[in-house]
Structure formats: structure tokens, C-alpha cells
Design a protein around this motif. Sequence first.
Motif, PDB file in Angstrom:
ATOM      1  N   LEU A  50       0.825  -1.209   0.000  1.00  0.00           N
ATOM      2  CA  LEU A  50       0.000   0.000   0.000  1.00  0.00           C
ATOM      3  C   LEU A  50       0.859   1.259   0.000  1.00  0.00           C
ATOM      4  CD1 LEU A  50      -2.962   0.698  -0.079  1.00  0.00           C
ATOM      5  CD2 LEU A  50      -2.974   0.734   2.398  1.00  0.00           C
ATOM      6  N   ASN A  51       1.925   1.285   0.807  1.00  0.00           N
ATOM      7  CA  ASN A  51       2.839   2.432   0.805  1.00  0.00           C
ATOM      8  C   ASN A  51       3.491   2.614  -0.558  1.00  0.00           C
ATOM      9  OD1 ASN A  51       2.481   3.293   3.414  1.00  0.00           O
ATOM     10  ND2 ASN A  51       4.231   2.178   4.220  1.00  0.00           N
ATOM     11  N   ALA A  52       3.920   1.511  -1.161  1.00  0.00           N
ATOM     12  CA  ALA A  52       4.599   1.591  -2.455  1.00  0.00           C
ATOM     13  C   ALA A  52       3.654   2.084  -3.542  1.00  0.00           C
ATOM     14  CB  ALA A  52       5.175   0.229  -2.831  1.00  0.00           C
ATOM     15  N   LEU A  53       2.451   1.539  -3.595  1.00  0.00           N
ATOM     16  CA  LEU A  53       1.504   1.972  -4.624  1.00  0.00           C
ATOM     17  C   LEU A  53       1.089   3.426  -4.436  1.00  0.00           C
ATOM     18  CD1 LEU A  53      -0.764  -1.183  -4.981  1.00  0.00           C
ATOM     19  CD2 LEU A  53       1.075  -0.405  -6.494  1.00  0.00           C
ATOM     20  N   LEU A  54       0.901   3.833  -3.194  1.00  0.00           N
ATOM     21  CA  LEU A  54       0.556   5.230  -2.909  1.00  0.00           C
ATOM     22  C   LEU A  54       1.687   6.164  -3.334  1.00  0.00           C
ATOM     23  CD1 LEU A  54      -1.528   7.137  -1.569  1.00  0.00           C
ATOM     24  CD2 LEU A  54      -0.319   6.761   0.575  1.00  0.00           C
ATOM     25  N   ALA A  55       2.919   5.789  -3.037  1.00  0.00           N
ATOM     26  CA  ALA A  55       4.061   6.632  -3.398  1.00  0.00           C
ATOM     27  C   ALA A  55       4.256   6.691  -4.911  1.00  0.00           C
ATOM     28  CB  ALA A  55       5.328   6.113  -2.719  1.00  0.00           C
ATOM     29  N   ILE A  56       4.137   5.558  -5.590  1.00  0.00           N
ATOM     30  CA  ILE A  56       4.328   5.549  -7.045  1.00  0.00           C
ATOM     31  C   ILE A  56       3.223   6.344  -7.737  1.00  0.00           C
ATOM     32  CG2 ILE A  56       4.298   4.057  -9.082  1.00  0.00           C
ATOM     33  CD1 ILE A  56       5.815   1.975  -7.380  1.00  0.00           C
TER      34      ILE A  56
ATOM     35  N   PRO B  73       2.745  19.148 -12.173  1.00  0.00           N
ATOM     36  CA  PRO B  73       3.556  19.830 -11.153  1.00  0.00           C
ATOM     37  C   PRO B  73       2.923  21.121 -10.633  1.00  0.00           C
ATOM     38  CG  PRO B  73       4.561  20.053 -13.319  1.00  0.00           C
ATOM     39  CD  PRO B  73       3.398  19.128 -13.475  1.00  0.00           C
ATOM     40  N   ASN B  74       1.973  21.696 -11.369  1.00  0.00           N
ATOM     41  CA  ASN B  74       1.327  22.923 -10.897  1.00  0.00           C
ATOM     42  C   ASN B  74       0.368  22.668  -9.739  1.00  0.00           C
ATOM     43  OD1 ASN B  74       2.663  24.439 -12.791  1.00  0.00           O
ATOM     44  ND2 ASN B  74       1.040  24.226 -14.313  1.00  0.00           N
ATOM     45  N   PHE B  75      -0.069  21.439  -9.567  1.00  0.00           N
ATOM     46  CA  PHE B  75      -0.973  21.085  -8.471  1.00  0.00           C
ATOM     47  C   PHE B  75      -0.221  20.399  -7.336  1.00  0.00           C
ATOM     48  CE2 PHE B  75      -3.745  21.037 -12.255  1.00  0.00           C
ATOM     49  CZ  PHE B  75      -4.592  22.065 -11.879  1.00  0.00           C
ATOM     50  N   LEU B  76       1.019  20.796  -7.160  1.00  0.00           N
ATOM     51  CA  LEU B  76       1.877  20.126  -6.188  1.00  0.00           C
ATOM     52  C   LEU B  76       1.314  20.195  -4.778  1.00  0.00           C
ATOM     53  CD1 LEU B  76       4.510  18.659  -5.561  1.00  0.00           C
ATOM     54  CD2 LEU B  76       5.561  20.890  -5.231  1.00  0.00           C
ATOM     55  N   TYR B  77       0.765  21.339  -4.379  1.00  0.00           N
ATOM     56  CA  TYR B  77       0.292  21.450  -3.004  1.00  0.00           C
ATOM     57  C   TYR B  77      -0.872  20.500  -2.748  1.00  0.00           C
ATOM     58  CZ  TYR B  77      -3.719  24.349  -4.319  1.00  0.00           C
ATOM     59  OH  TYR B  77      -4.886  24.806  -4.848  1.00  0.00           O
ATOM     60  N   LEU B  78      -1.738  20.299  -3.733  1.00  0.00           N
ATOM     61  CA  LEU B  78      -2.835  19.345  -3.563  1.00  0.00           C
ATOM     62  C   LEU B  78      -2.322  17.909  -3.532  1.00  0.00           C
ATOM     63  CD1 LEU B  78      -5.500  20.861  -5.979  1.00  0.00           C
ATOM     64  CD2 LEU B  78      -5.529  20.862  -3.484  1.00  0.00           C
ATOM     65  N   ILE B  79      -1.410  17.603  -4.442  1.00  0.00           N
ATOM     66  CA  ILE B  79      -0.893  16.237  -4.539  1.00  0.00           C
ATOM     67  C   ILE B  79      -0.048  15.895  -3.312  1.00  0.00           C
ATOM     68  CG2 ILE B  79       0.596  14.718  -5.882  1.00  0.00           C
ATOM     69  CD1 ILE B  79      -0.273  16.362  -8.371  1.00  0.00           C
ATOM     70  N   ALA B  80       0.876  16.778  -2.950  1.00  0.00           N
ATOM     71  CA  ALA B  80       1.764  16.501  -1.812  1.00  0.00           C
ATOM     72  C   ALA B  80       0.987  16.483  -0.499  1.00  0.00           C
ATOM     73  CB  ALA B  80       2.880  17.537  -1.754  1.00  0.00           C
ATOM     74  N   GLY B  81       0.093  17.430  -0.310  1.00  0.00           N
ATOM     75  CA  GLY B  81      -0.710  17.442   0.914  1.00  0.00           C
ATOM     76  C   GLY B  81      -1.602  16.217   1.023  1.00  0.00           C
ATOM     77  N   GLY B  82      -2.228  15.850  -0.083  1.00  0.00           N
ATOM     78  CA  GLY B  82      -3.066  14.656  -0.086  1.00  0.00           C
ATOM     79  C   GLY B  82      -2.270  13.390   0.173  1.00  0.00           C
ATOM     80  N   TYR B  83      -1.079  13.306  -0.420  1.00  0.00           N
ATOM     81  CA  TYR B  83      -0.225  12.138  -0.190  1.00  0.00           C
ATOM     82  C   TYR B  83       0.168  12.025   1.278  1.00  0.00           C
ATOM     83  CZ  TYR B  83       3.992   9.360   0.214  1.00  0.00           C
ATOM     84  OH  TYR B  83       4.917   8.452   0.631  1.00  0.00           O
TER      85      TYR B  83
ATOM     86  N   TYR C 241      11.093   5.868  -3.357  1.00  0.00           N
ATOM     87  CA  TYR C 241      10.545   5.222  -2.163  1.00  0.00           C
ATOM     88  C   TYR C 241       9.602   4.081  -2.542  1.00  0.00           C
ATOM     89  CZ  TYR C 241       8.108   4.739   2.303  1.00  0.00           C
ATOM     90  OH  TYR C 241       7.562   4.248   3.450  1.00  0.00           O
ATOM     91  N   GLY C 242       8.725   4.321  -3.506  1.00  0.00           N
ATOM     92  CA  GLY C 242       7.785   3.284  -3.922  1.00  0.00           C
ATOM     93  C   GLY C 242       8.471   2.093  -4.562  1.00  0.00           C
ATOM     94  N   VAL C 243       9.392   2.359  -5.473  1.00  0.00           N
ATOM     95  CA  VAL C 243      10.091   1.267  -6.153  1.00  0.00           C
ATOM     96  C   VAL C 243      10.981   0.498  -5.177  1.00  0.00           C
ATOM     97  CG1 VAL C 243      11.829   0.769  -7.922  1.00  0.00           C
ATOM     98  CG2 VAL C 243       9.951   2.318  -8.430  1.00  0.00           C
ATOM     99  N   SER C 244      11.652   1.197  -4.272  1.00  0.00           N
ATOM    100  CA  SER C 244      12.508   0.491  -3.313  1.00  0.00           C
ATOM    101  C   SER C 244      11.682  -0.362  -2.353  1.00  0.00           C
ATOM    102  CB  SER C 244      13.382   1.478  -2.544  1.00  0.00           C
ATOM    103  OG  SER C 244      12.592   2.316  -1.746  1.00  0.00           O
ATOM    104  N   ASN C 245      10.489   0.105  -1.987  1.00  0.00           N
ATOM    105  CA  ASN C 245       9.619  -0.730  -1.153  1.00  0.00           C
ATOM    106  C   ASN C 245       9.189  -1.990  -1.890  1.00  0.00           C
ATOM    107  OD1 ASN C 245       9.566   0.561   1.288  1.00  0.00           O
ATOM    108  ND2 ASN C 245       7.714   1.722   0.865  1.00  0.00           N
TER     109      ASN C 245
END
Length: 163
Positions: free
Chosen positions: A20-26, A36-46, A134-138
Amino acid sequence: MANYYHISFQQHKPKERTVLNALLAIATGVLTLLYPNFLYLIAGGYLIALGVVFLWFKTPAFIAGLPIVTGIIIFMFPEIIPIAFAIFLGFFGLILLLAFQFSVMGFLTLIIAVLIVMNPESVAYLIAAFLLLYGVSNLIRLFRGDDNRKGPGHIEDAKVIEE
């Protein structure tokens, strides 16, 4: 006559949590590269989703609370994404180094945190690089079988002998 009992307590399911961590990160890394313009939404949501996953799998409260608080701060103040995410990556890198003994990813996380502080203009691409690494290494760690270690709170082969 002796009776043998097998007692096994497990606080979390490490394979499910790793997947679950890996799929969420990928997924978040790919979204960050695409938008990349929606970074605050994507990063905050992640970060909030990561904290919820940590809570769901009964990770200690400090580790689960750190991404949730950072995600809320990013939603409230999107202009401080470089600083907030760099601080999160710094703490996360230290946690990876000290607690989970995942040293290569811990060093890479700390390096990415320093790069974000030094070059805040490319924060979206550095965050995407961290998430994809992080996702690929997991996933690699899961498929190699390193995640089969017994963590704290796991008791295996405890036998009670009654006479």
C-alpha cells in the motif's frame, strides 16, 4: 501429558502495508510529474493519506502524526511546500536511518531534503523523484523477501507446557 500451544501476535501486516505504501508513493510520484502545478494538492493529499495508512496499520503515533500535520500545513500554506516537505523528508530520513534500518533510502531521503532546501524551484521534480524511489525500493524490498523479518510485538513459537 504435555499440551503445546502456539501463540502468535502480530500488530500489523507488513506485506500489505509495504504494498500500500509503495503503490501510494508511485501513484503520487507519477501525478506529481504529470501535474507539477498542483503540487500542493498532490503533496498534501499524499502526506495525509500516508498518515492514515500509518494509523491504519498501527504505527506509533509520532510517526503517523508527522505526515498528517505536514499535509495539513501544506494545505493551509501552499507557498511553504519546499520548507515543509524538506522538514518532513529530513525527519522521515532520520526515521528510516535509525528505526527501520533502511539506510540507503534514508540517506537518499536526506539528500533530497537538502536539495529541496538548496533549489526550491524544482521542488515538484525532487518530490516526484523521492516518491518514485521510495515506492520502487519498497516493492523491490518486498519481492526480495527482506520484509519477512519479525518486527516488535511479534511473538512466534511461544510454547506453554502443562503437566
